[in-house]
Design a protein around this motif. Structure first.
Motif, short mmCIF file in Angstrom:
data_model
loop_
_atom_site.label_atom_id
_atom_site.label_comp_id
_atom_site.label_asym_id
_atom_site.label_seq_id
_atom_site.Cartn_x
_atom_site.Cartn_y
_atom_site.Cartn_z
N VAL A 85 0.85 -1.19 0.00
CA VAL A 85 0.00 0.00 0.00
C VAL A 85 0.89 1.24 0.00
O VAL A 85 1.93 1.28 0.66
N LYS A 86 0.49 2.29 -0.73
CA LYS A 86 1.24 3.53 -0.72
C LYS A 86 0.97 4.27 0.59
O LYS A 86 -0.17 4.61 0.90
N VAL A 87 2.02 4.51 1.38
CA VAL A 87 1.89 5.11 2.71
C VAL A 87 2.55 6.49 2.71
O VAL A 87 3.67 6.66 2.25
N SER A 88 1.82 7.48 3.22
CA SER A 88 2.39 8.81 3.43
C SER A 88 1.83 9.36 4.72
O SER A 88 0.92 8.78 5.33
N GLY A 89 2.37 10.50 5.17
CA GLY A 89 1.87 11.02 6.42
C GLY A 89 2.57 12.26 6.91
O GLY A 89 3.49 12.79 6.27
N TYR A 90 2.09 12.72 8.07
CA TYR A 90 2.59 13.93 8.73
C TYR A 90 3.08 13.57 10.12
O TYR A 90 2.53 12.70 10.79
N ASP A 91 4.14 14.26 10.56
CA ASP A 91 4.48 14.29 11.97
C ASP A 91 5.08 15.64 12.29
O ASP A 91 5.53 16.37 11.39
N ARG A 92 5.07 15.98 13.59
CA ARG A 92 5.49 17.32 14.01
C ARG A 92 6.98 17.54 13.81
O ARG A 92 7.41 18.61 13.41
N THR A 93 7.78 16.51 14.12
CA THR A 93 9.23 16.64 13.99
C THR A 93 9.82 15.38 13.38
O THR A 93 9.29 14.28 13.55
N ALA A 94 10.94 15.56 12.70
CA ALA A 94 11.69 14.42 12.17
C ALA A 94 12.45 13.75 13.30
O ALA A 94 13.01 14.41 14.17
N THR A 95 12.45 12.43 13.30
CA THR A 95 13.16 11.65 14.32
C THR A 95 13.89 10.50 13.61
O THR A 95 13.65 10.24 12.42
N PRO A 96 14.78 9.80 14.32
CA PRO A 96 15.40 8.63 13.69
C PRO A 96 14.37 7.63 13.17
O PRO A 96 14.57 7.02 12.12
N LEU A 97 13.23 7.49 13.87
CA LEU A 97 12.20 6.55 13.42
C LEU A 97 11.53 7.04 12.14
O LEU A 97 11.34 6.25 11.20
N THR A 98 11.19 8.33 12.05
CA THR A 98 10.56 8.81 10.81
C THR A 98 11.54 8.72 9.64
O THR A 98 11.13 8.45 8.51
N ARG A 99 12.82 8.93 9.91
CA ARG A 99 13.82 8.81 8.84
C ARG A 99 13.90 7.36 8.35
O ARG A 99 14.07 7.11 7.14
#
Length: 449
Positions: free
Chosen positions: A31-45
């Motif tokens: 599935v194509k996954v996208s999204g928002y978060d408040r800050t970049a973290t090692p996990l979002t990277r």
């Protein structure tokens, strides 16, 4: 919600530990996954490296307007611009727990709930099932050291799910096997009273599927009200429970022990992570694995190979001169178990705890308990309260803990801690808290090494 007919999914708060597990679930399904978060973290990277598109500003111009499904975390405020836009324009918008509800409906579900220990027990169960070759899909609230992730998939139609009590989301789940580790009061900003929280845990057991099994910690308050067609009790050492540990020996920061039950036993188990509470946790996990028919030899090998969870009694440094443990503990009972276990494993060492309180309401509600647990150390460094989703509460600061702690205590900013450590020997150091204190782990490790 038919999870098989979703081709695009958008996450609001994708970097949360529970949200990212579900994002990885969809991503691995193609599935194509996208999204928002408040800050970049090692996990979002890491999520971005796995192919997910993430942005870090609340901006409707950056969202996926062709998505089939929008998933949001309850930590996101109702006024969030992207969340409001999706709702106003008729998209299917669900909580993380709604997705997990569908997963428990369609797969054989093993869920783990409780005020403490649920991340560790769910990760232990998922590892035992994976390492033994049984197989499972794992949705975890922490990063497994063995797999370096909080989700992994399997062709086996079995899911191991950490069941979060925050905002009552775990009440949507319908498990085949339910584990309950603790019913201590927490999240009183949501539940109001300890009794209301206990009612929620009781209701969790009422949602177990027909002929399902509850595996509950022995001695829980109101344990007689827990309901399941089949019930097993586990304990650290109480032989009145169905399963318990015996002949426990502390070995090099870990434990050797046997697990006993009325009609079976597994001897010579070796757990290489610290914390006597983790022996009890693995008794629960072993009880699940045995219930599923996994052999004693495979369970023994899987327990021995279990390396733990990041920020759960995590040995950052462990040698003859220095022990540094990092932990997520943010409740008085968790701190008590953490400090007493560390002191028992490394007797005679001066124990320093650096603690970051999490939430103004929790600090206020459990001030006496926090102070009593922290006073089990030789000295305490307090950071300012990490607010997370809350606004400040008048008169609630780290000073209310400092005033009650009975051992030497200092209040510092994060940036002051490293300067203090340069001048101060700390043979047994613990950093604890659920906020951003984990940002200190790497610089402290470099400094002490």
């Amino acid at each position: 919600m038919d999870l098989n007919n979703i081709h695009k999914v958008y996450f609001i708060g994708i970097g949360g530990i529970g949200m990212s597990a579900i994002a990885r679930f969809f991503n691995e399904k193609g599935v194509k996954v996208s999204g928002y978060d408040r800050t970049a973290t090692p996990l979002t990277r890491q999520l971005e490296a796995e192919g997910m598109q993430i942005h870090y500003t609340d901006d409707v111009n950056a969202i996926d307007k062709d998505t089939n499904l929008v998933v949001y975390t309850p930590a996101i405020p109702a006024t969030h611009t992207e969340l409001q836009w999706y709702r106003d324009n008729g998209y299917e918008v669900v909580k993380r727990s709604d997705v997990l509800q569908e997963i428990t409906r369609t797969l054989f579900a093993i869920t783990v709930a409780g005020t403490h220990g649920k991340t560790t027990v769910s990760t232990m169960i998922a590892h035992l099932l994976t390492d033994s070759g049984y197989g499972c899909n794992a949705f975890l609230g922490g990063i497994s050291v063995n797999y370096n992730k909080n989700f992994w998939s399997s062709d086996k139609q079995v899911a191991v799910i950490e069941a979060d009590e925050y905002d009552r989301s775990f009440l949507k789940l319908s498990p085949d096997i339910a584990v309950l580790t603790a019913m201590d009061a927490d999240h009183l900003d949501i539940y109001g009273t300890p009794e209301a929280m206990e009612e929620a845990f009781i209701q969790y057991t009422h949602n177990i599927k027909p002929n399902g099994t509850l595996i509950a910690r022995f001695g829980l308050h109101r344990g007689s009200e827990l309901k399941a067609d089949n019930k097993l009790l586990y304990s650290l050492q109480n032989d009145a429970a169905n399963a318990y540990a015996a002949n426990i020996r502390m070995i090099n920061g870990g434990y050797e022990f046997d697990v006993m039950q009325q009609d079976w036993m597994i001897d010579n188990l070796h757990l290489q992570i610290g914390g006597m509470h983790n022996v009890e946790n693995v008794v629960a996990a072993i009880t699940v694995a045995h219930l599923l028919g996994i052999s004693a030899d495979k369970i023994r090998a899987a327990v021995a190979s279990f390396k733990g969870i990041k920020r759960r009694f995590e040995y950052v440094i462990k040698n003859d001169h220095q022990v540094y443990i990092d932990d997520y503990a943010h409740h008085p009972e968790e701190l008590r178990a953490l400090i007493t276990s560390a002191r028992a494993l490394f007797p005679g060492r001066q124990c320093t705890v650096i603690f970051q309180p999490h939430l103004f309401s929790r600090t206020r509600d459990f001030a006496e308990g926090f102070a009593a647990s922290l006073s089990l150390a030789d000295e305490v460094i307090l950071l300012p309260i990490y607010p997370a989703r809350e606004l400040p509460i008048a008169g609630v600061t780290s000073e209310i803990l400092a005033a009650r702690i009975t051992v030497p205590v200092k209040i510092m900013q994060k940036e002051e801690v490293l300067e203090w450590l340069k001048k101060t020997p700390v043979p047994l150091l613990i950093t604890a808290g659920a906020g951003d204190i984990d940002q200190l782990k790497e610089p402290i490790s470099h400094l002490l090494n």
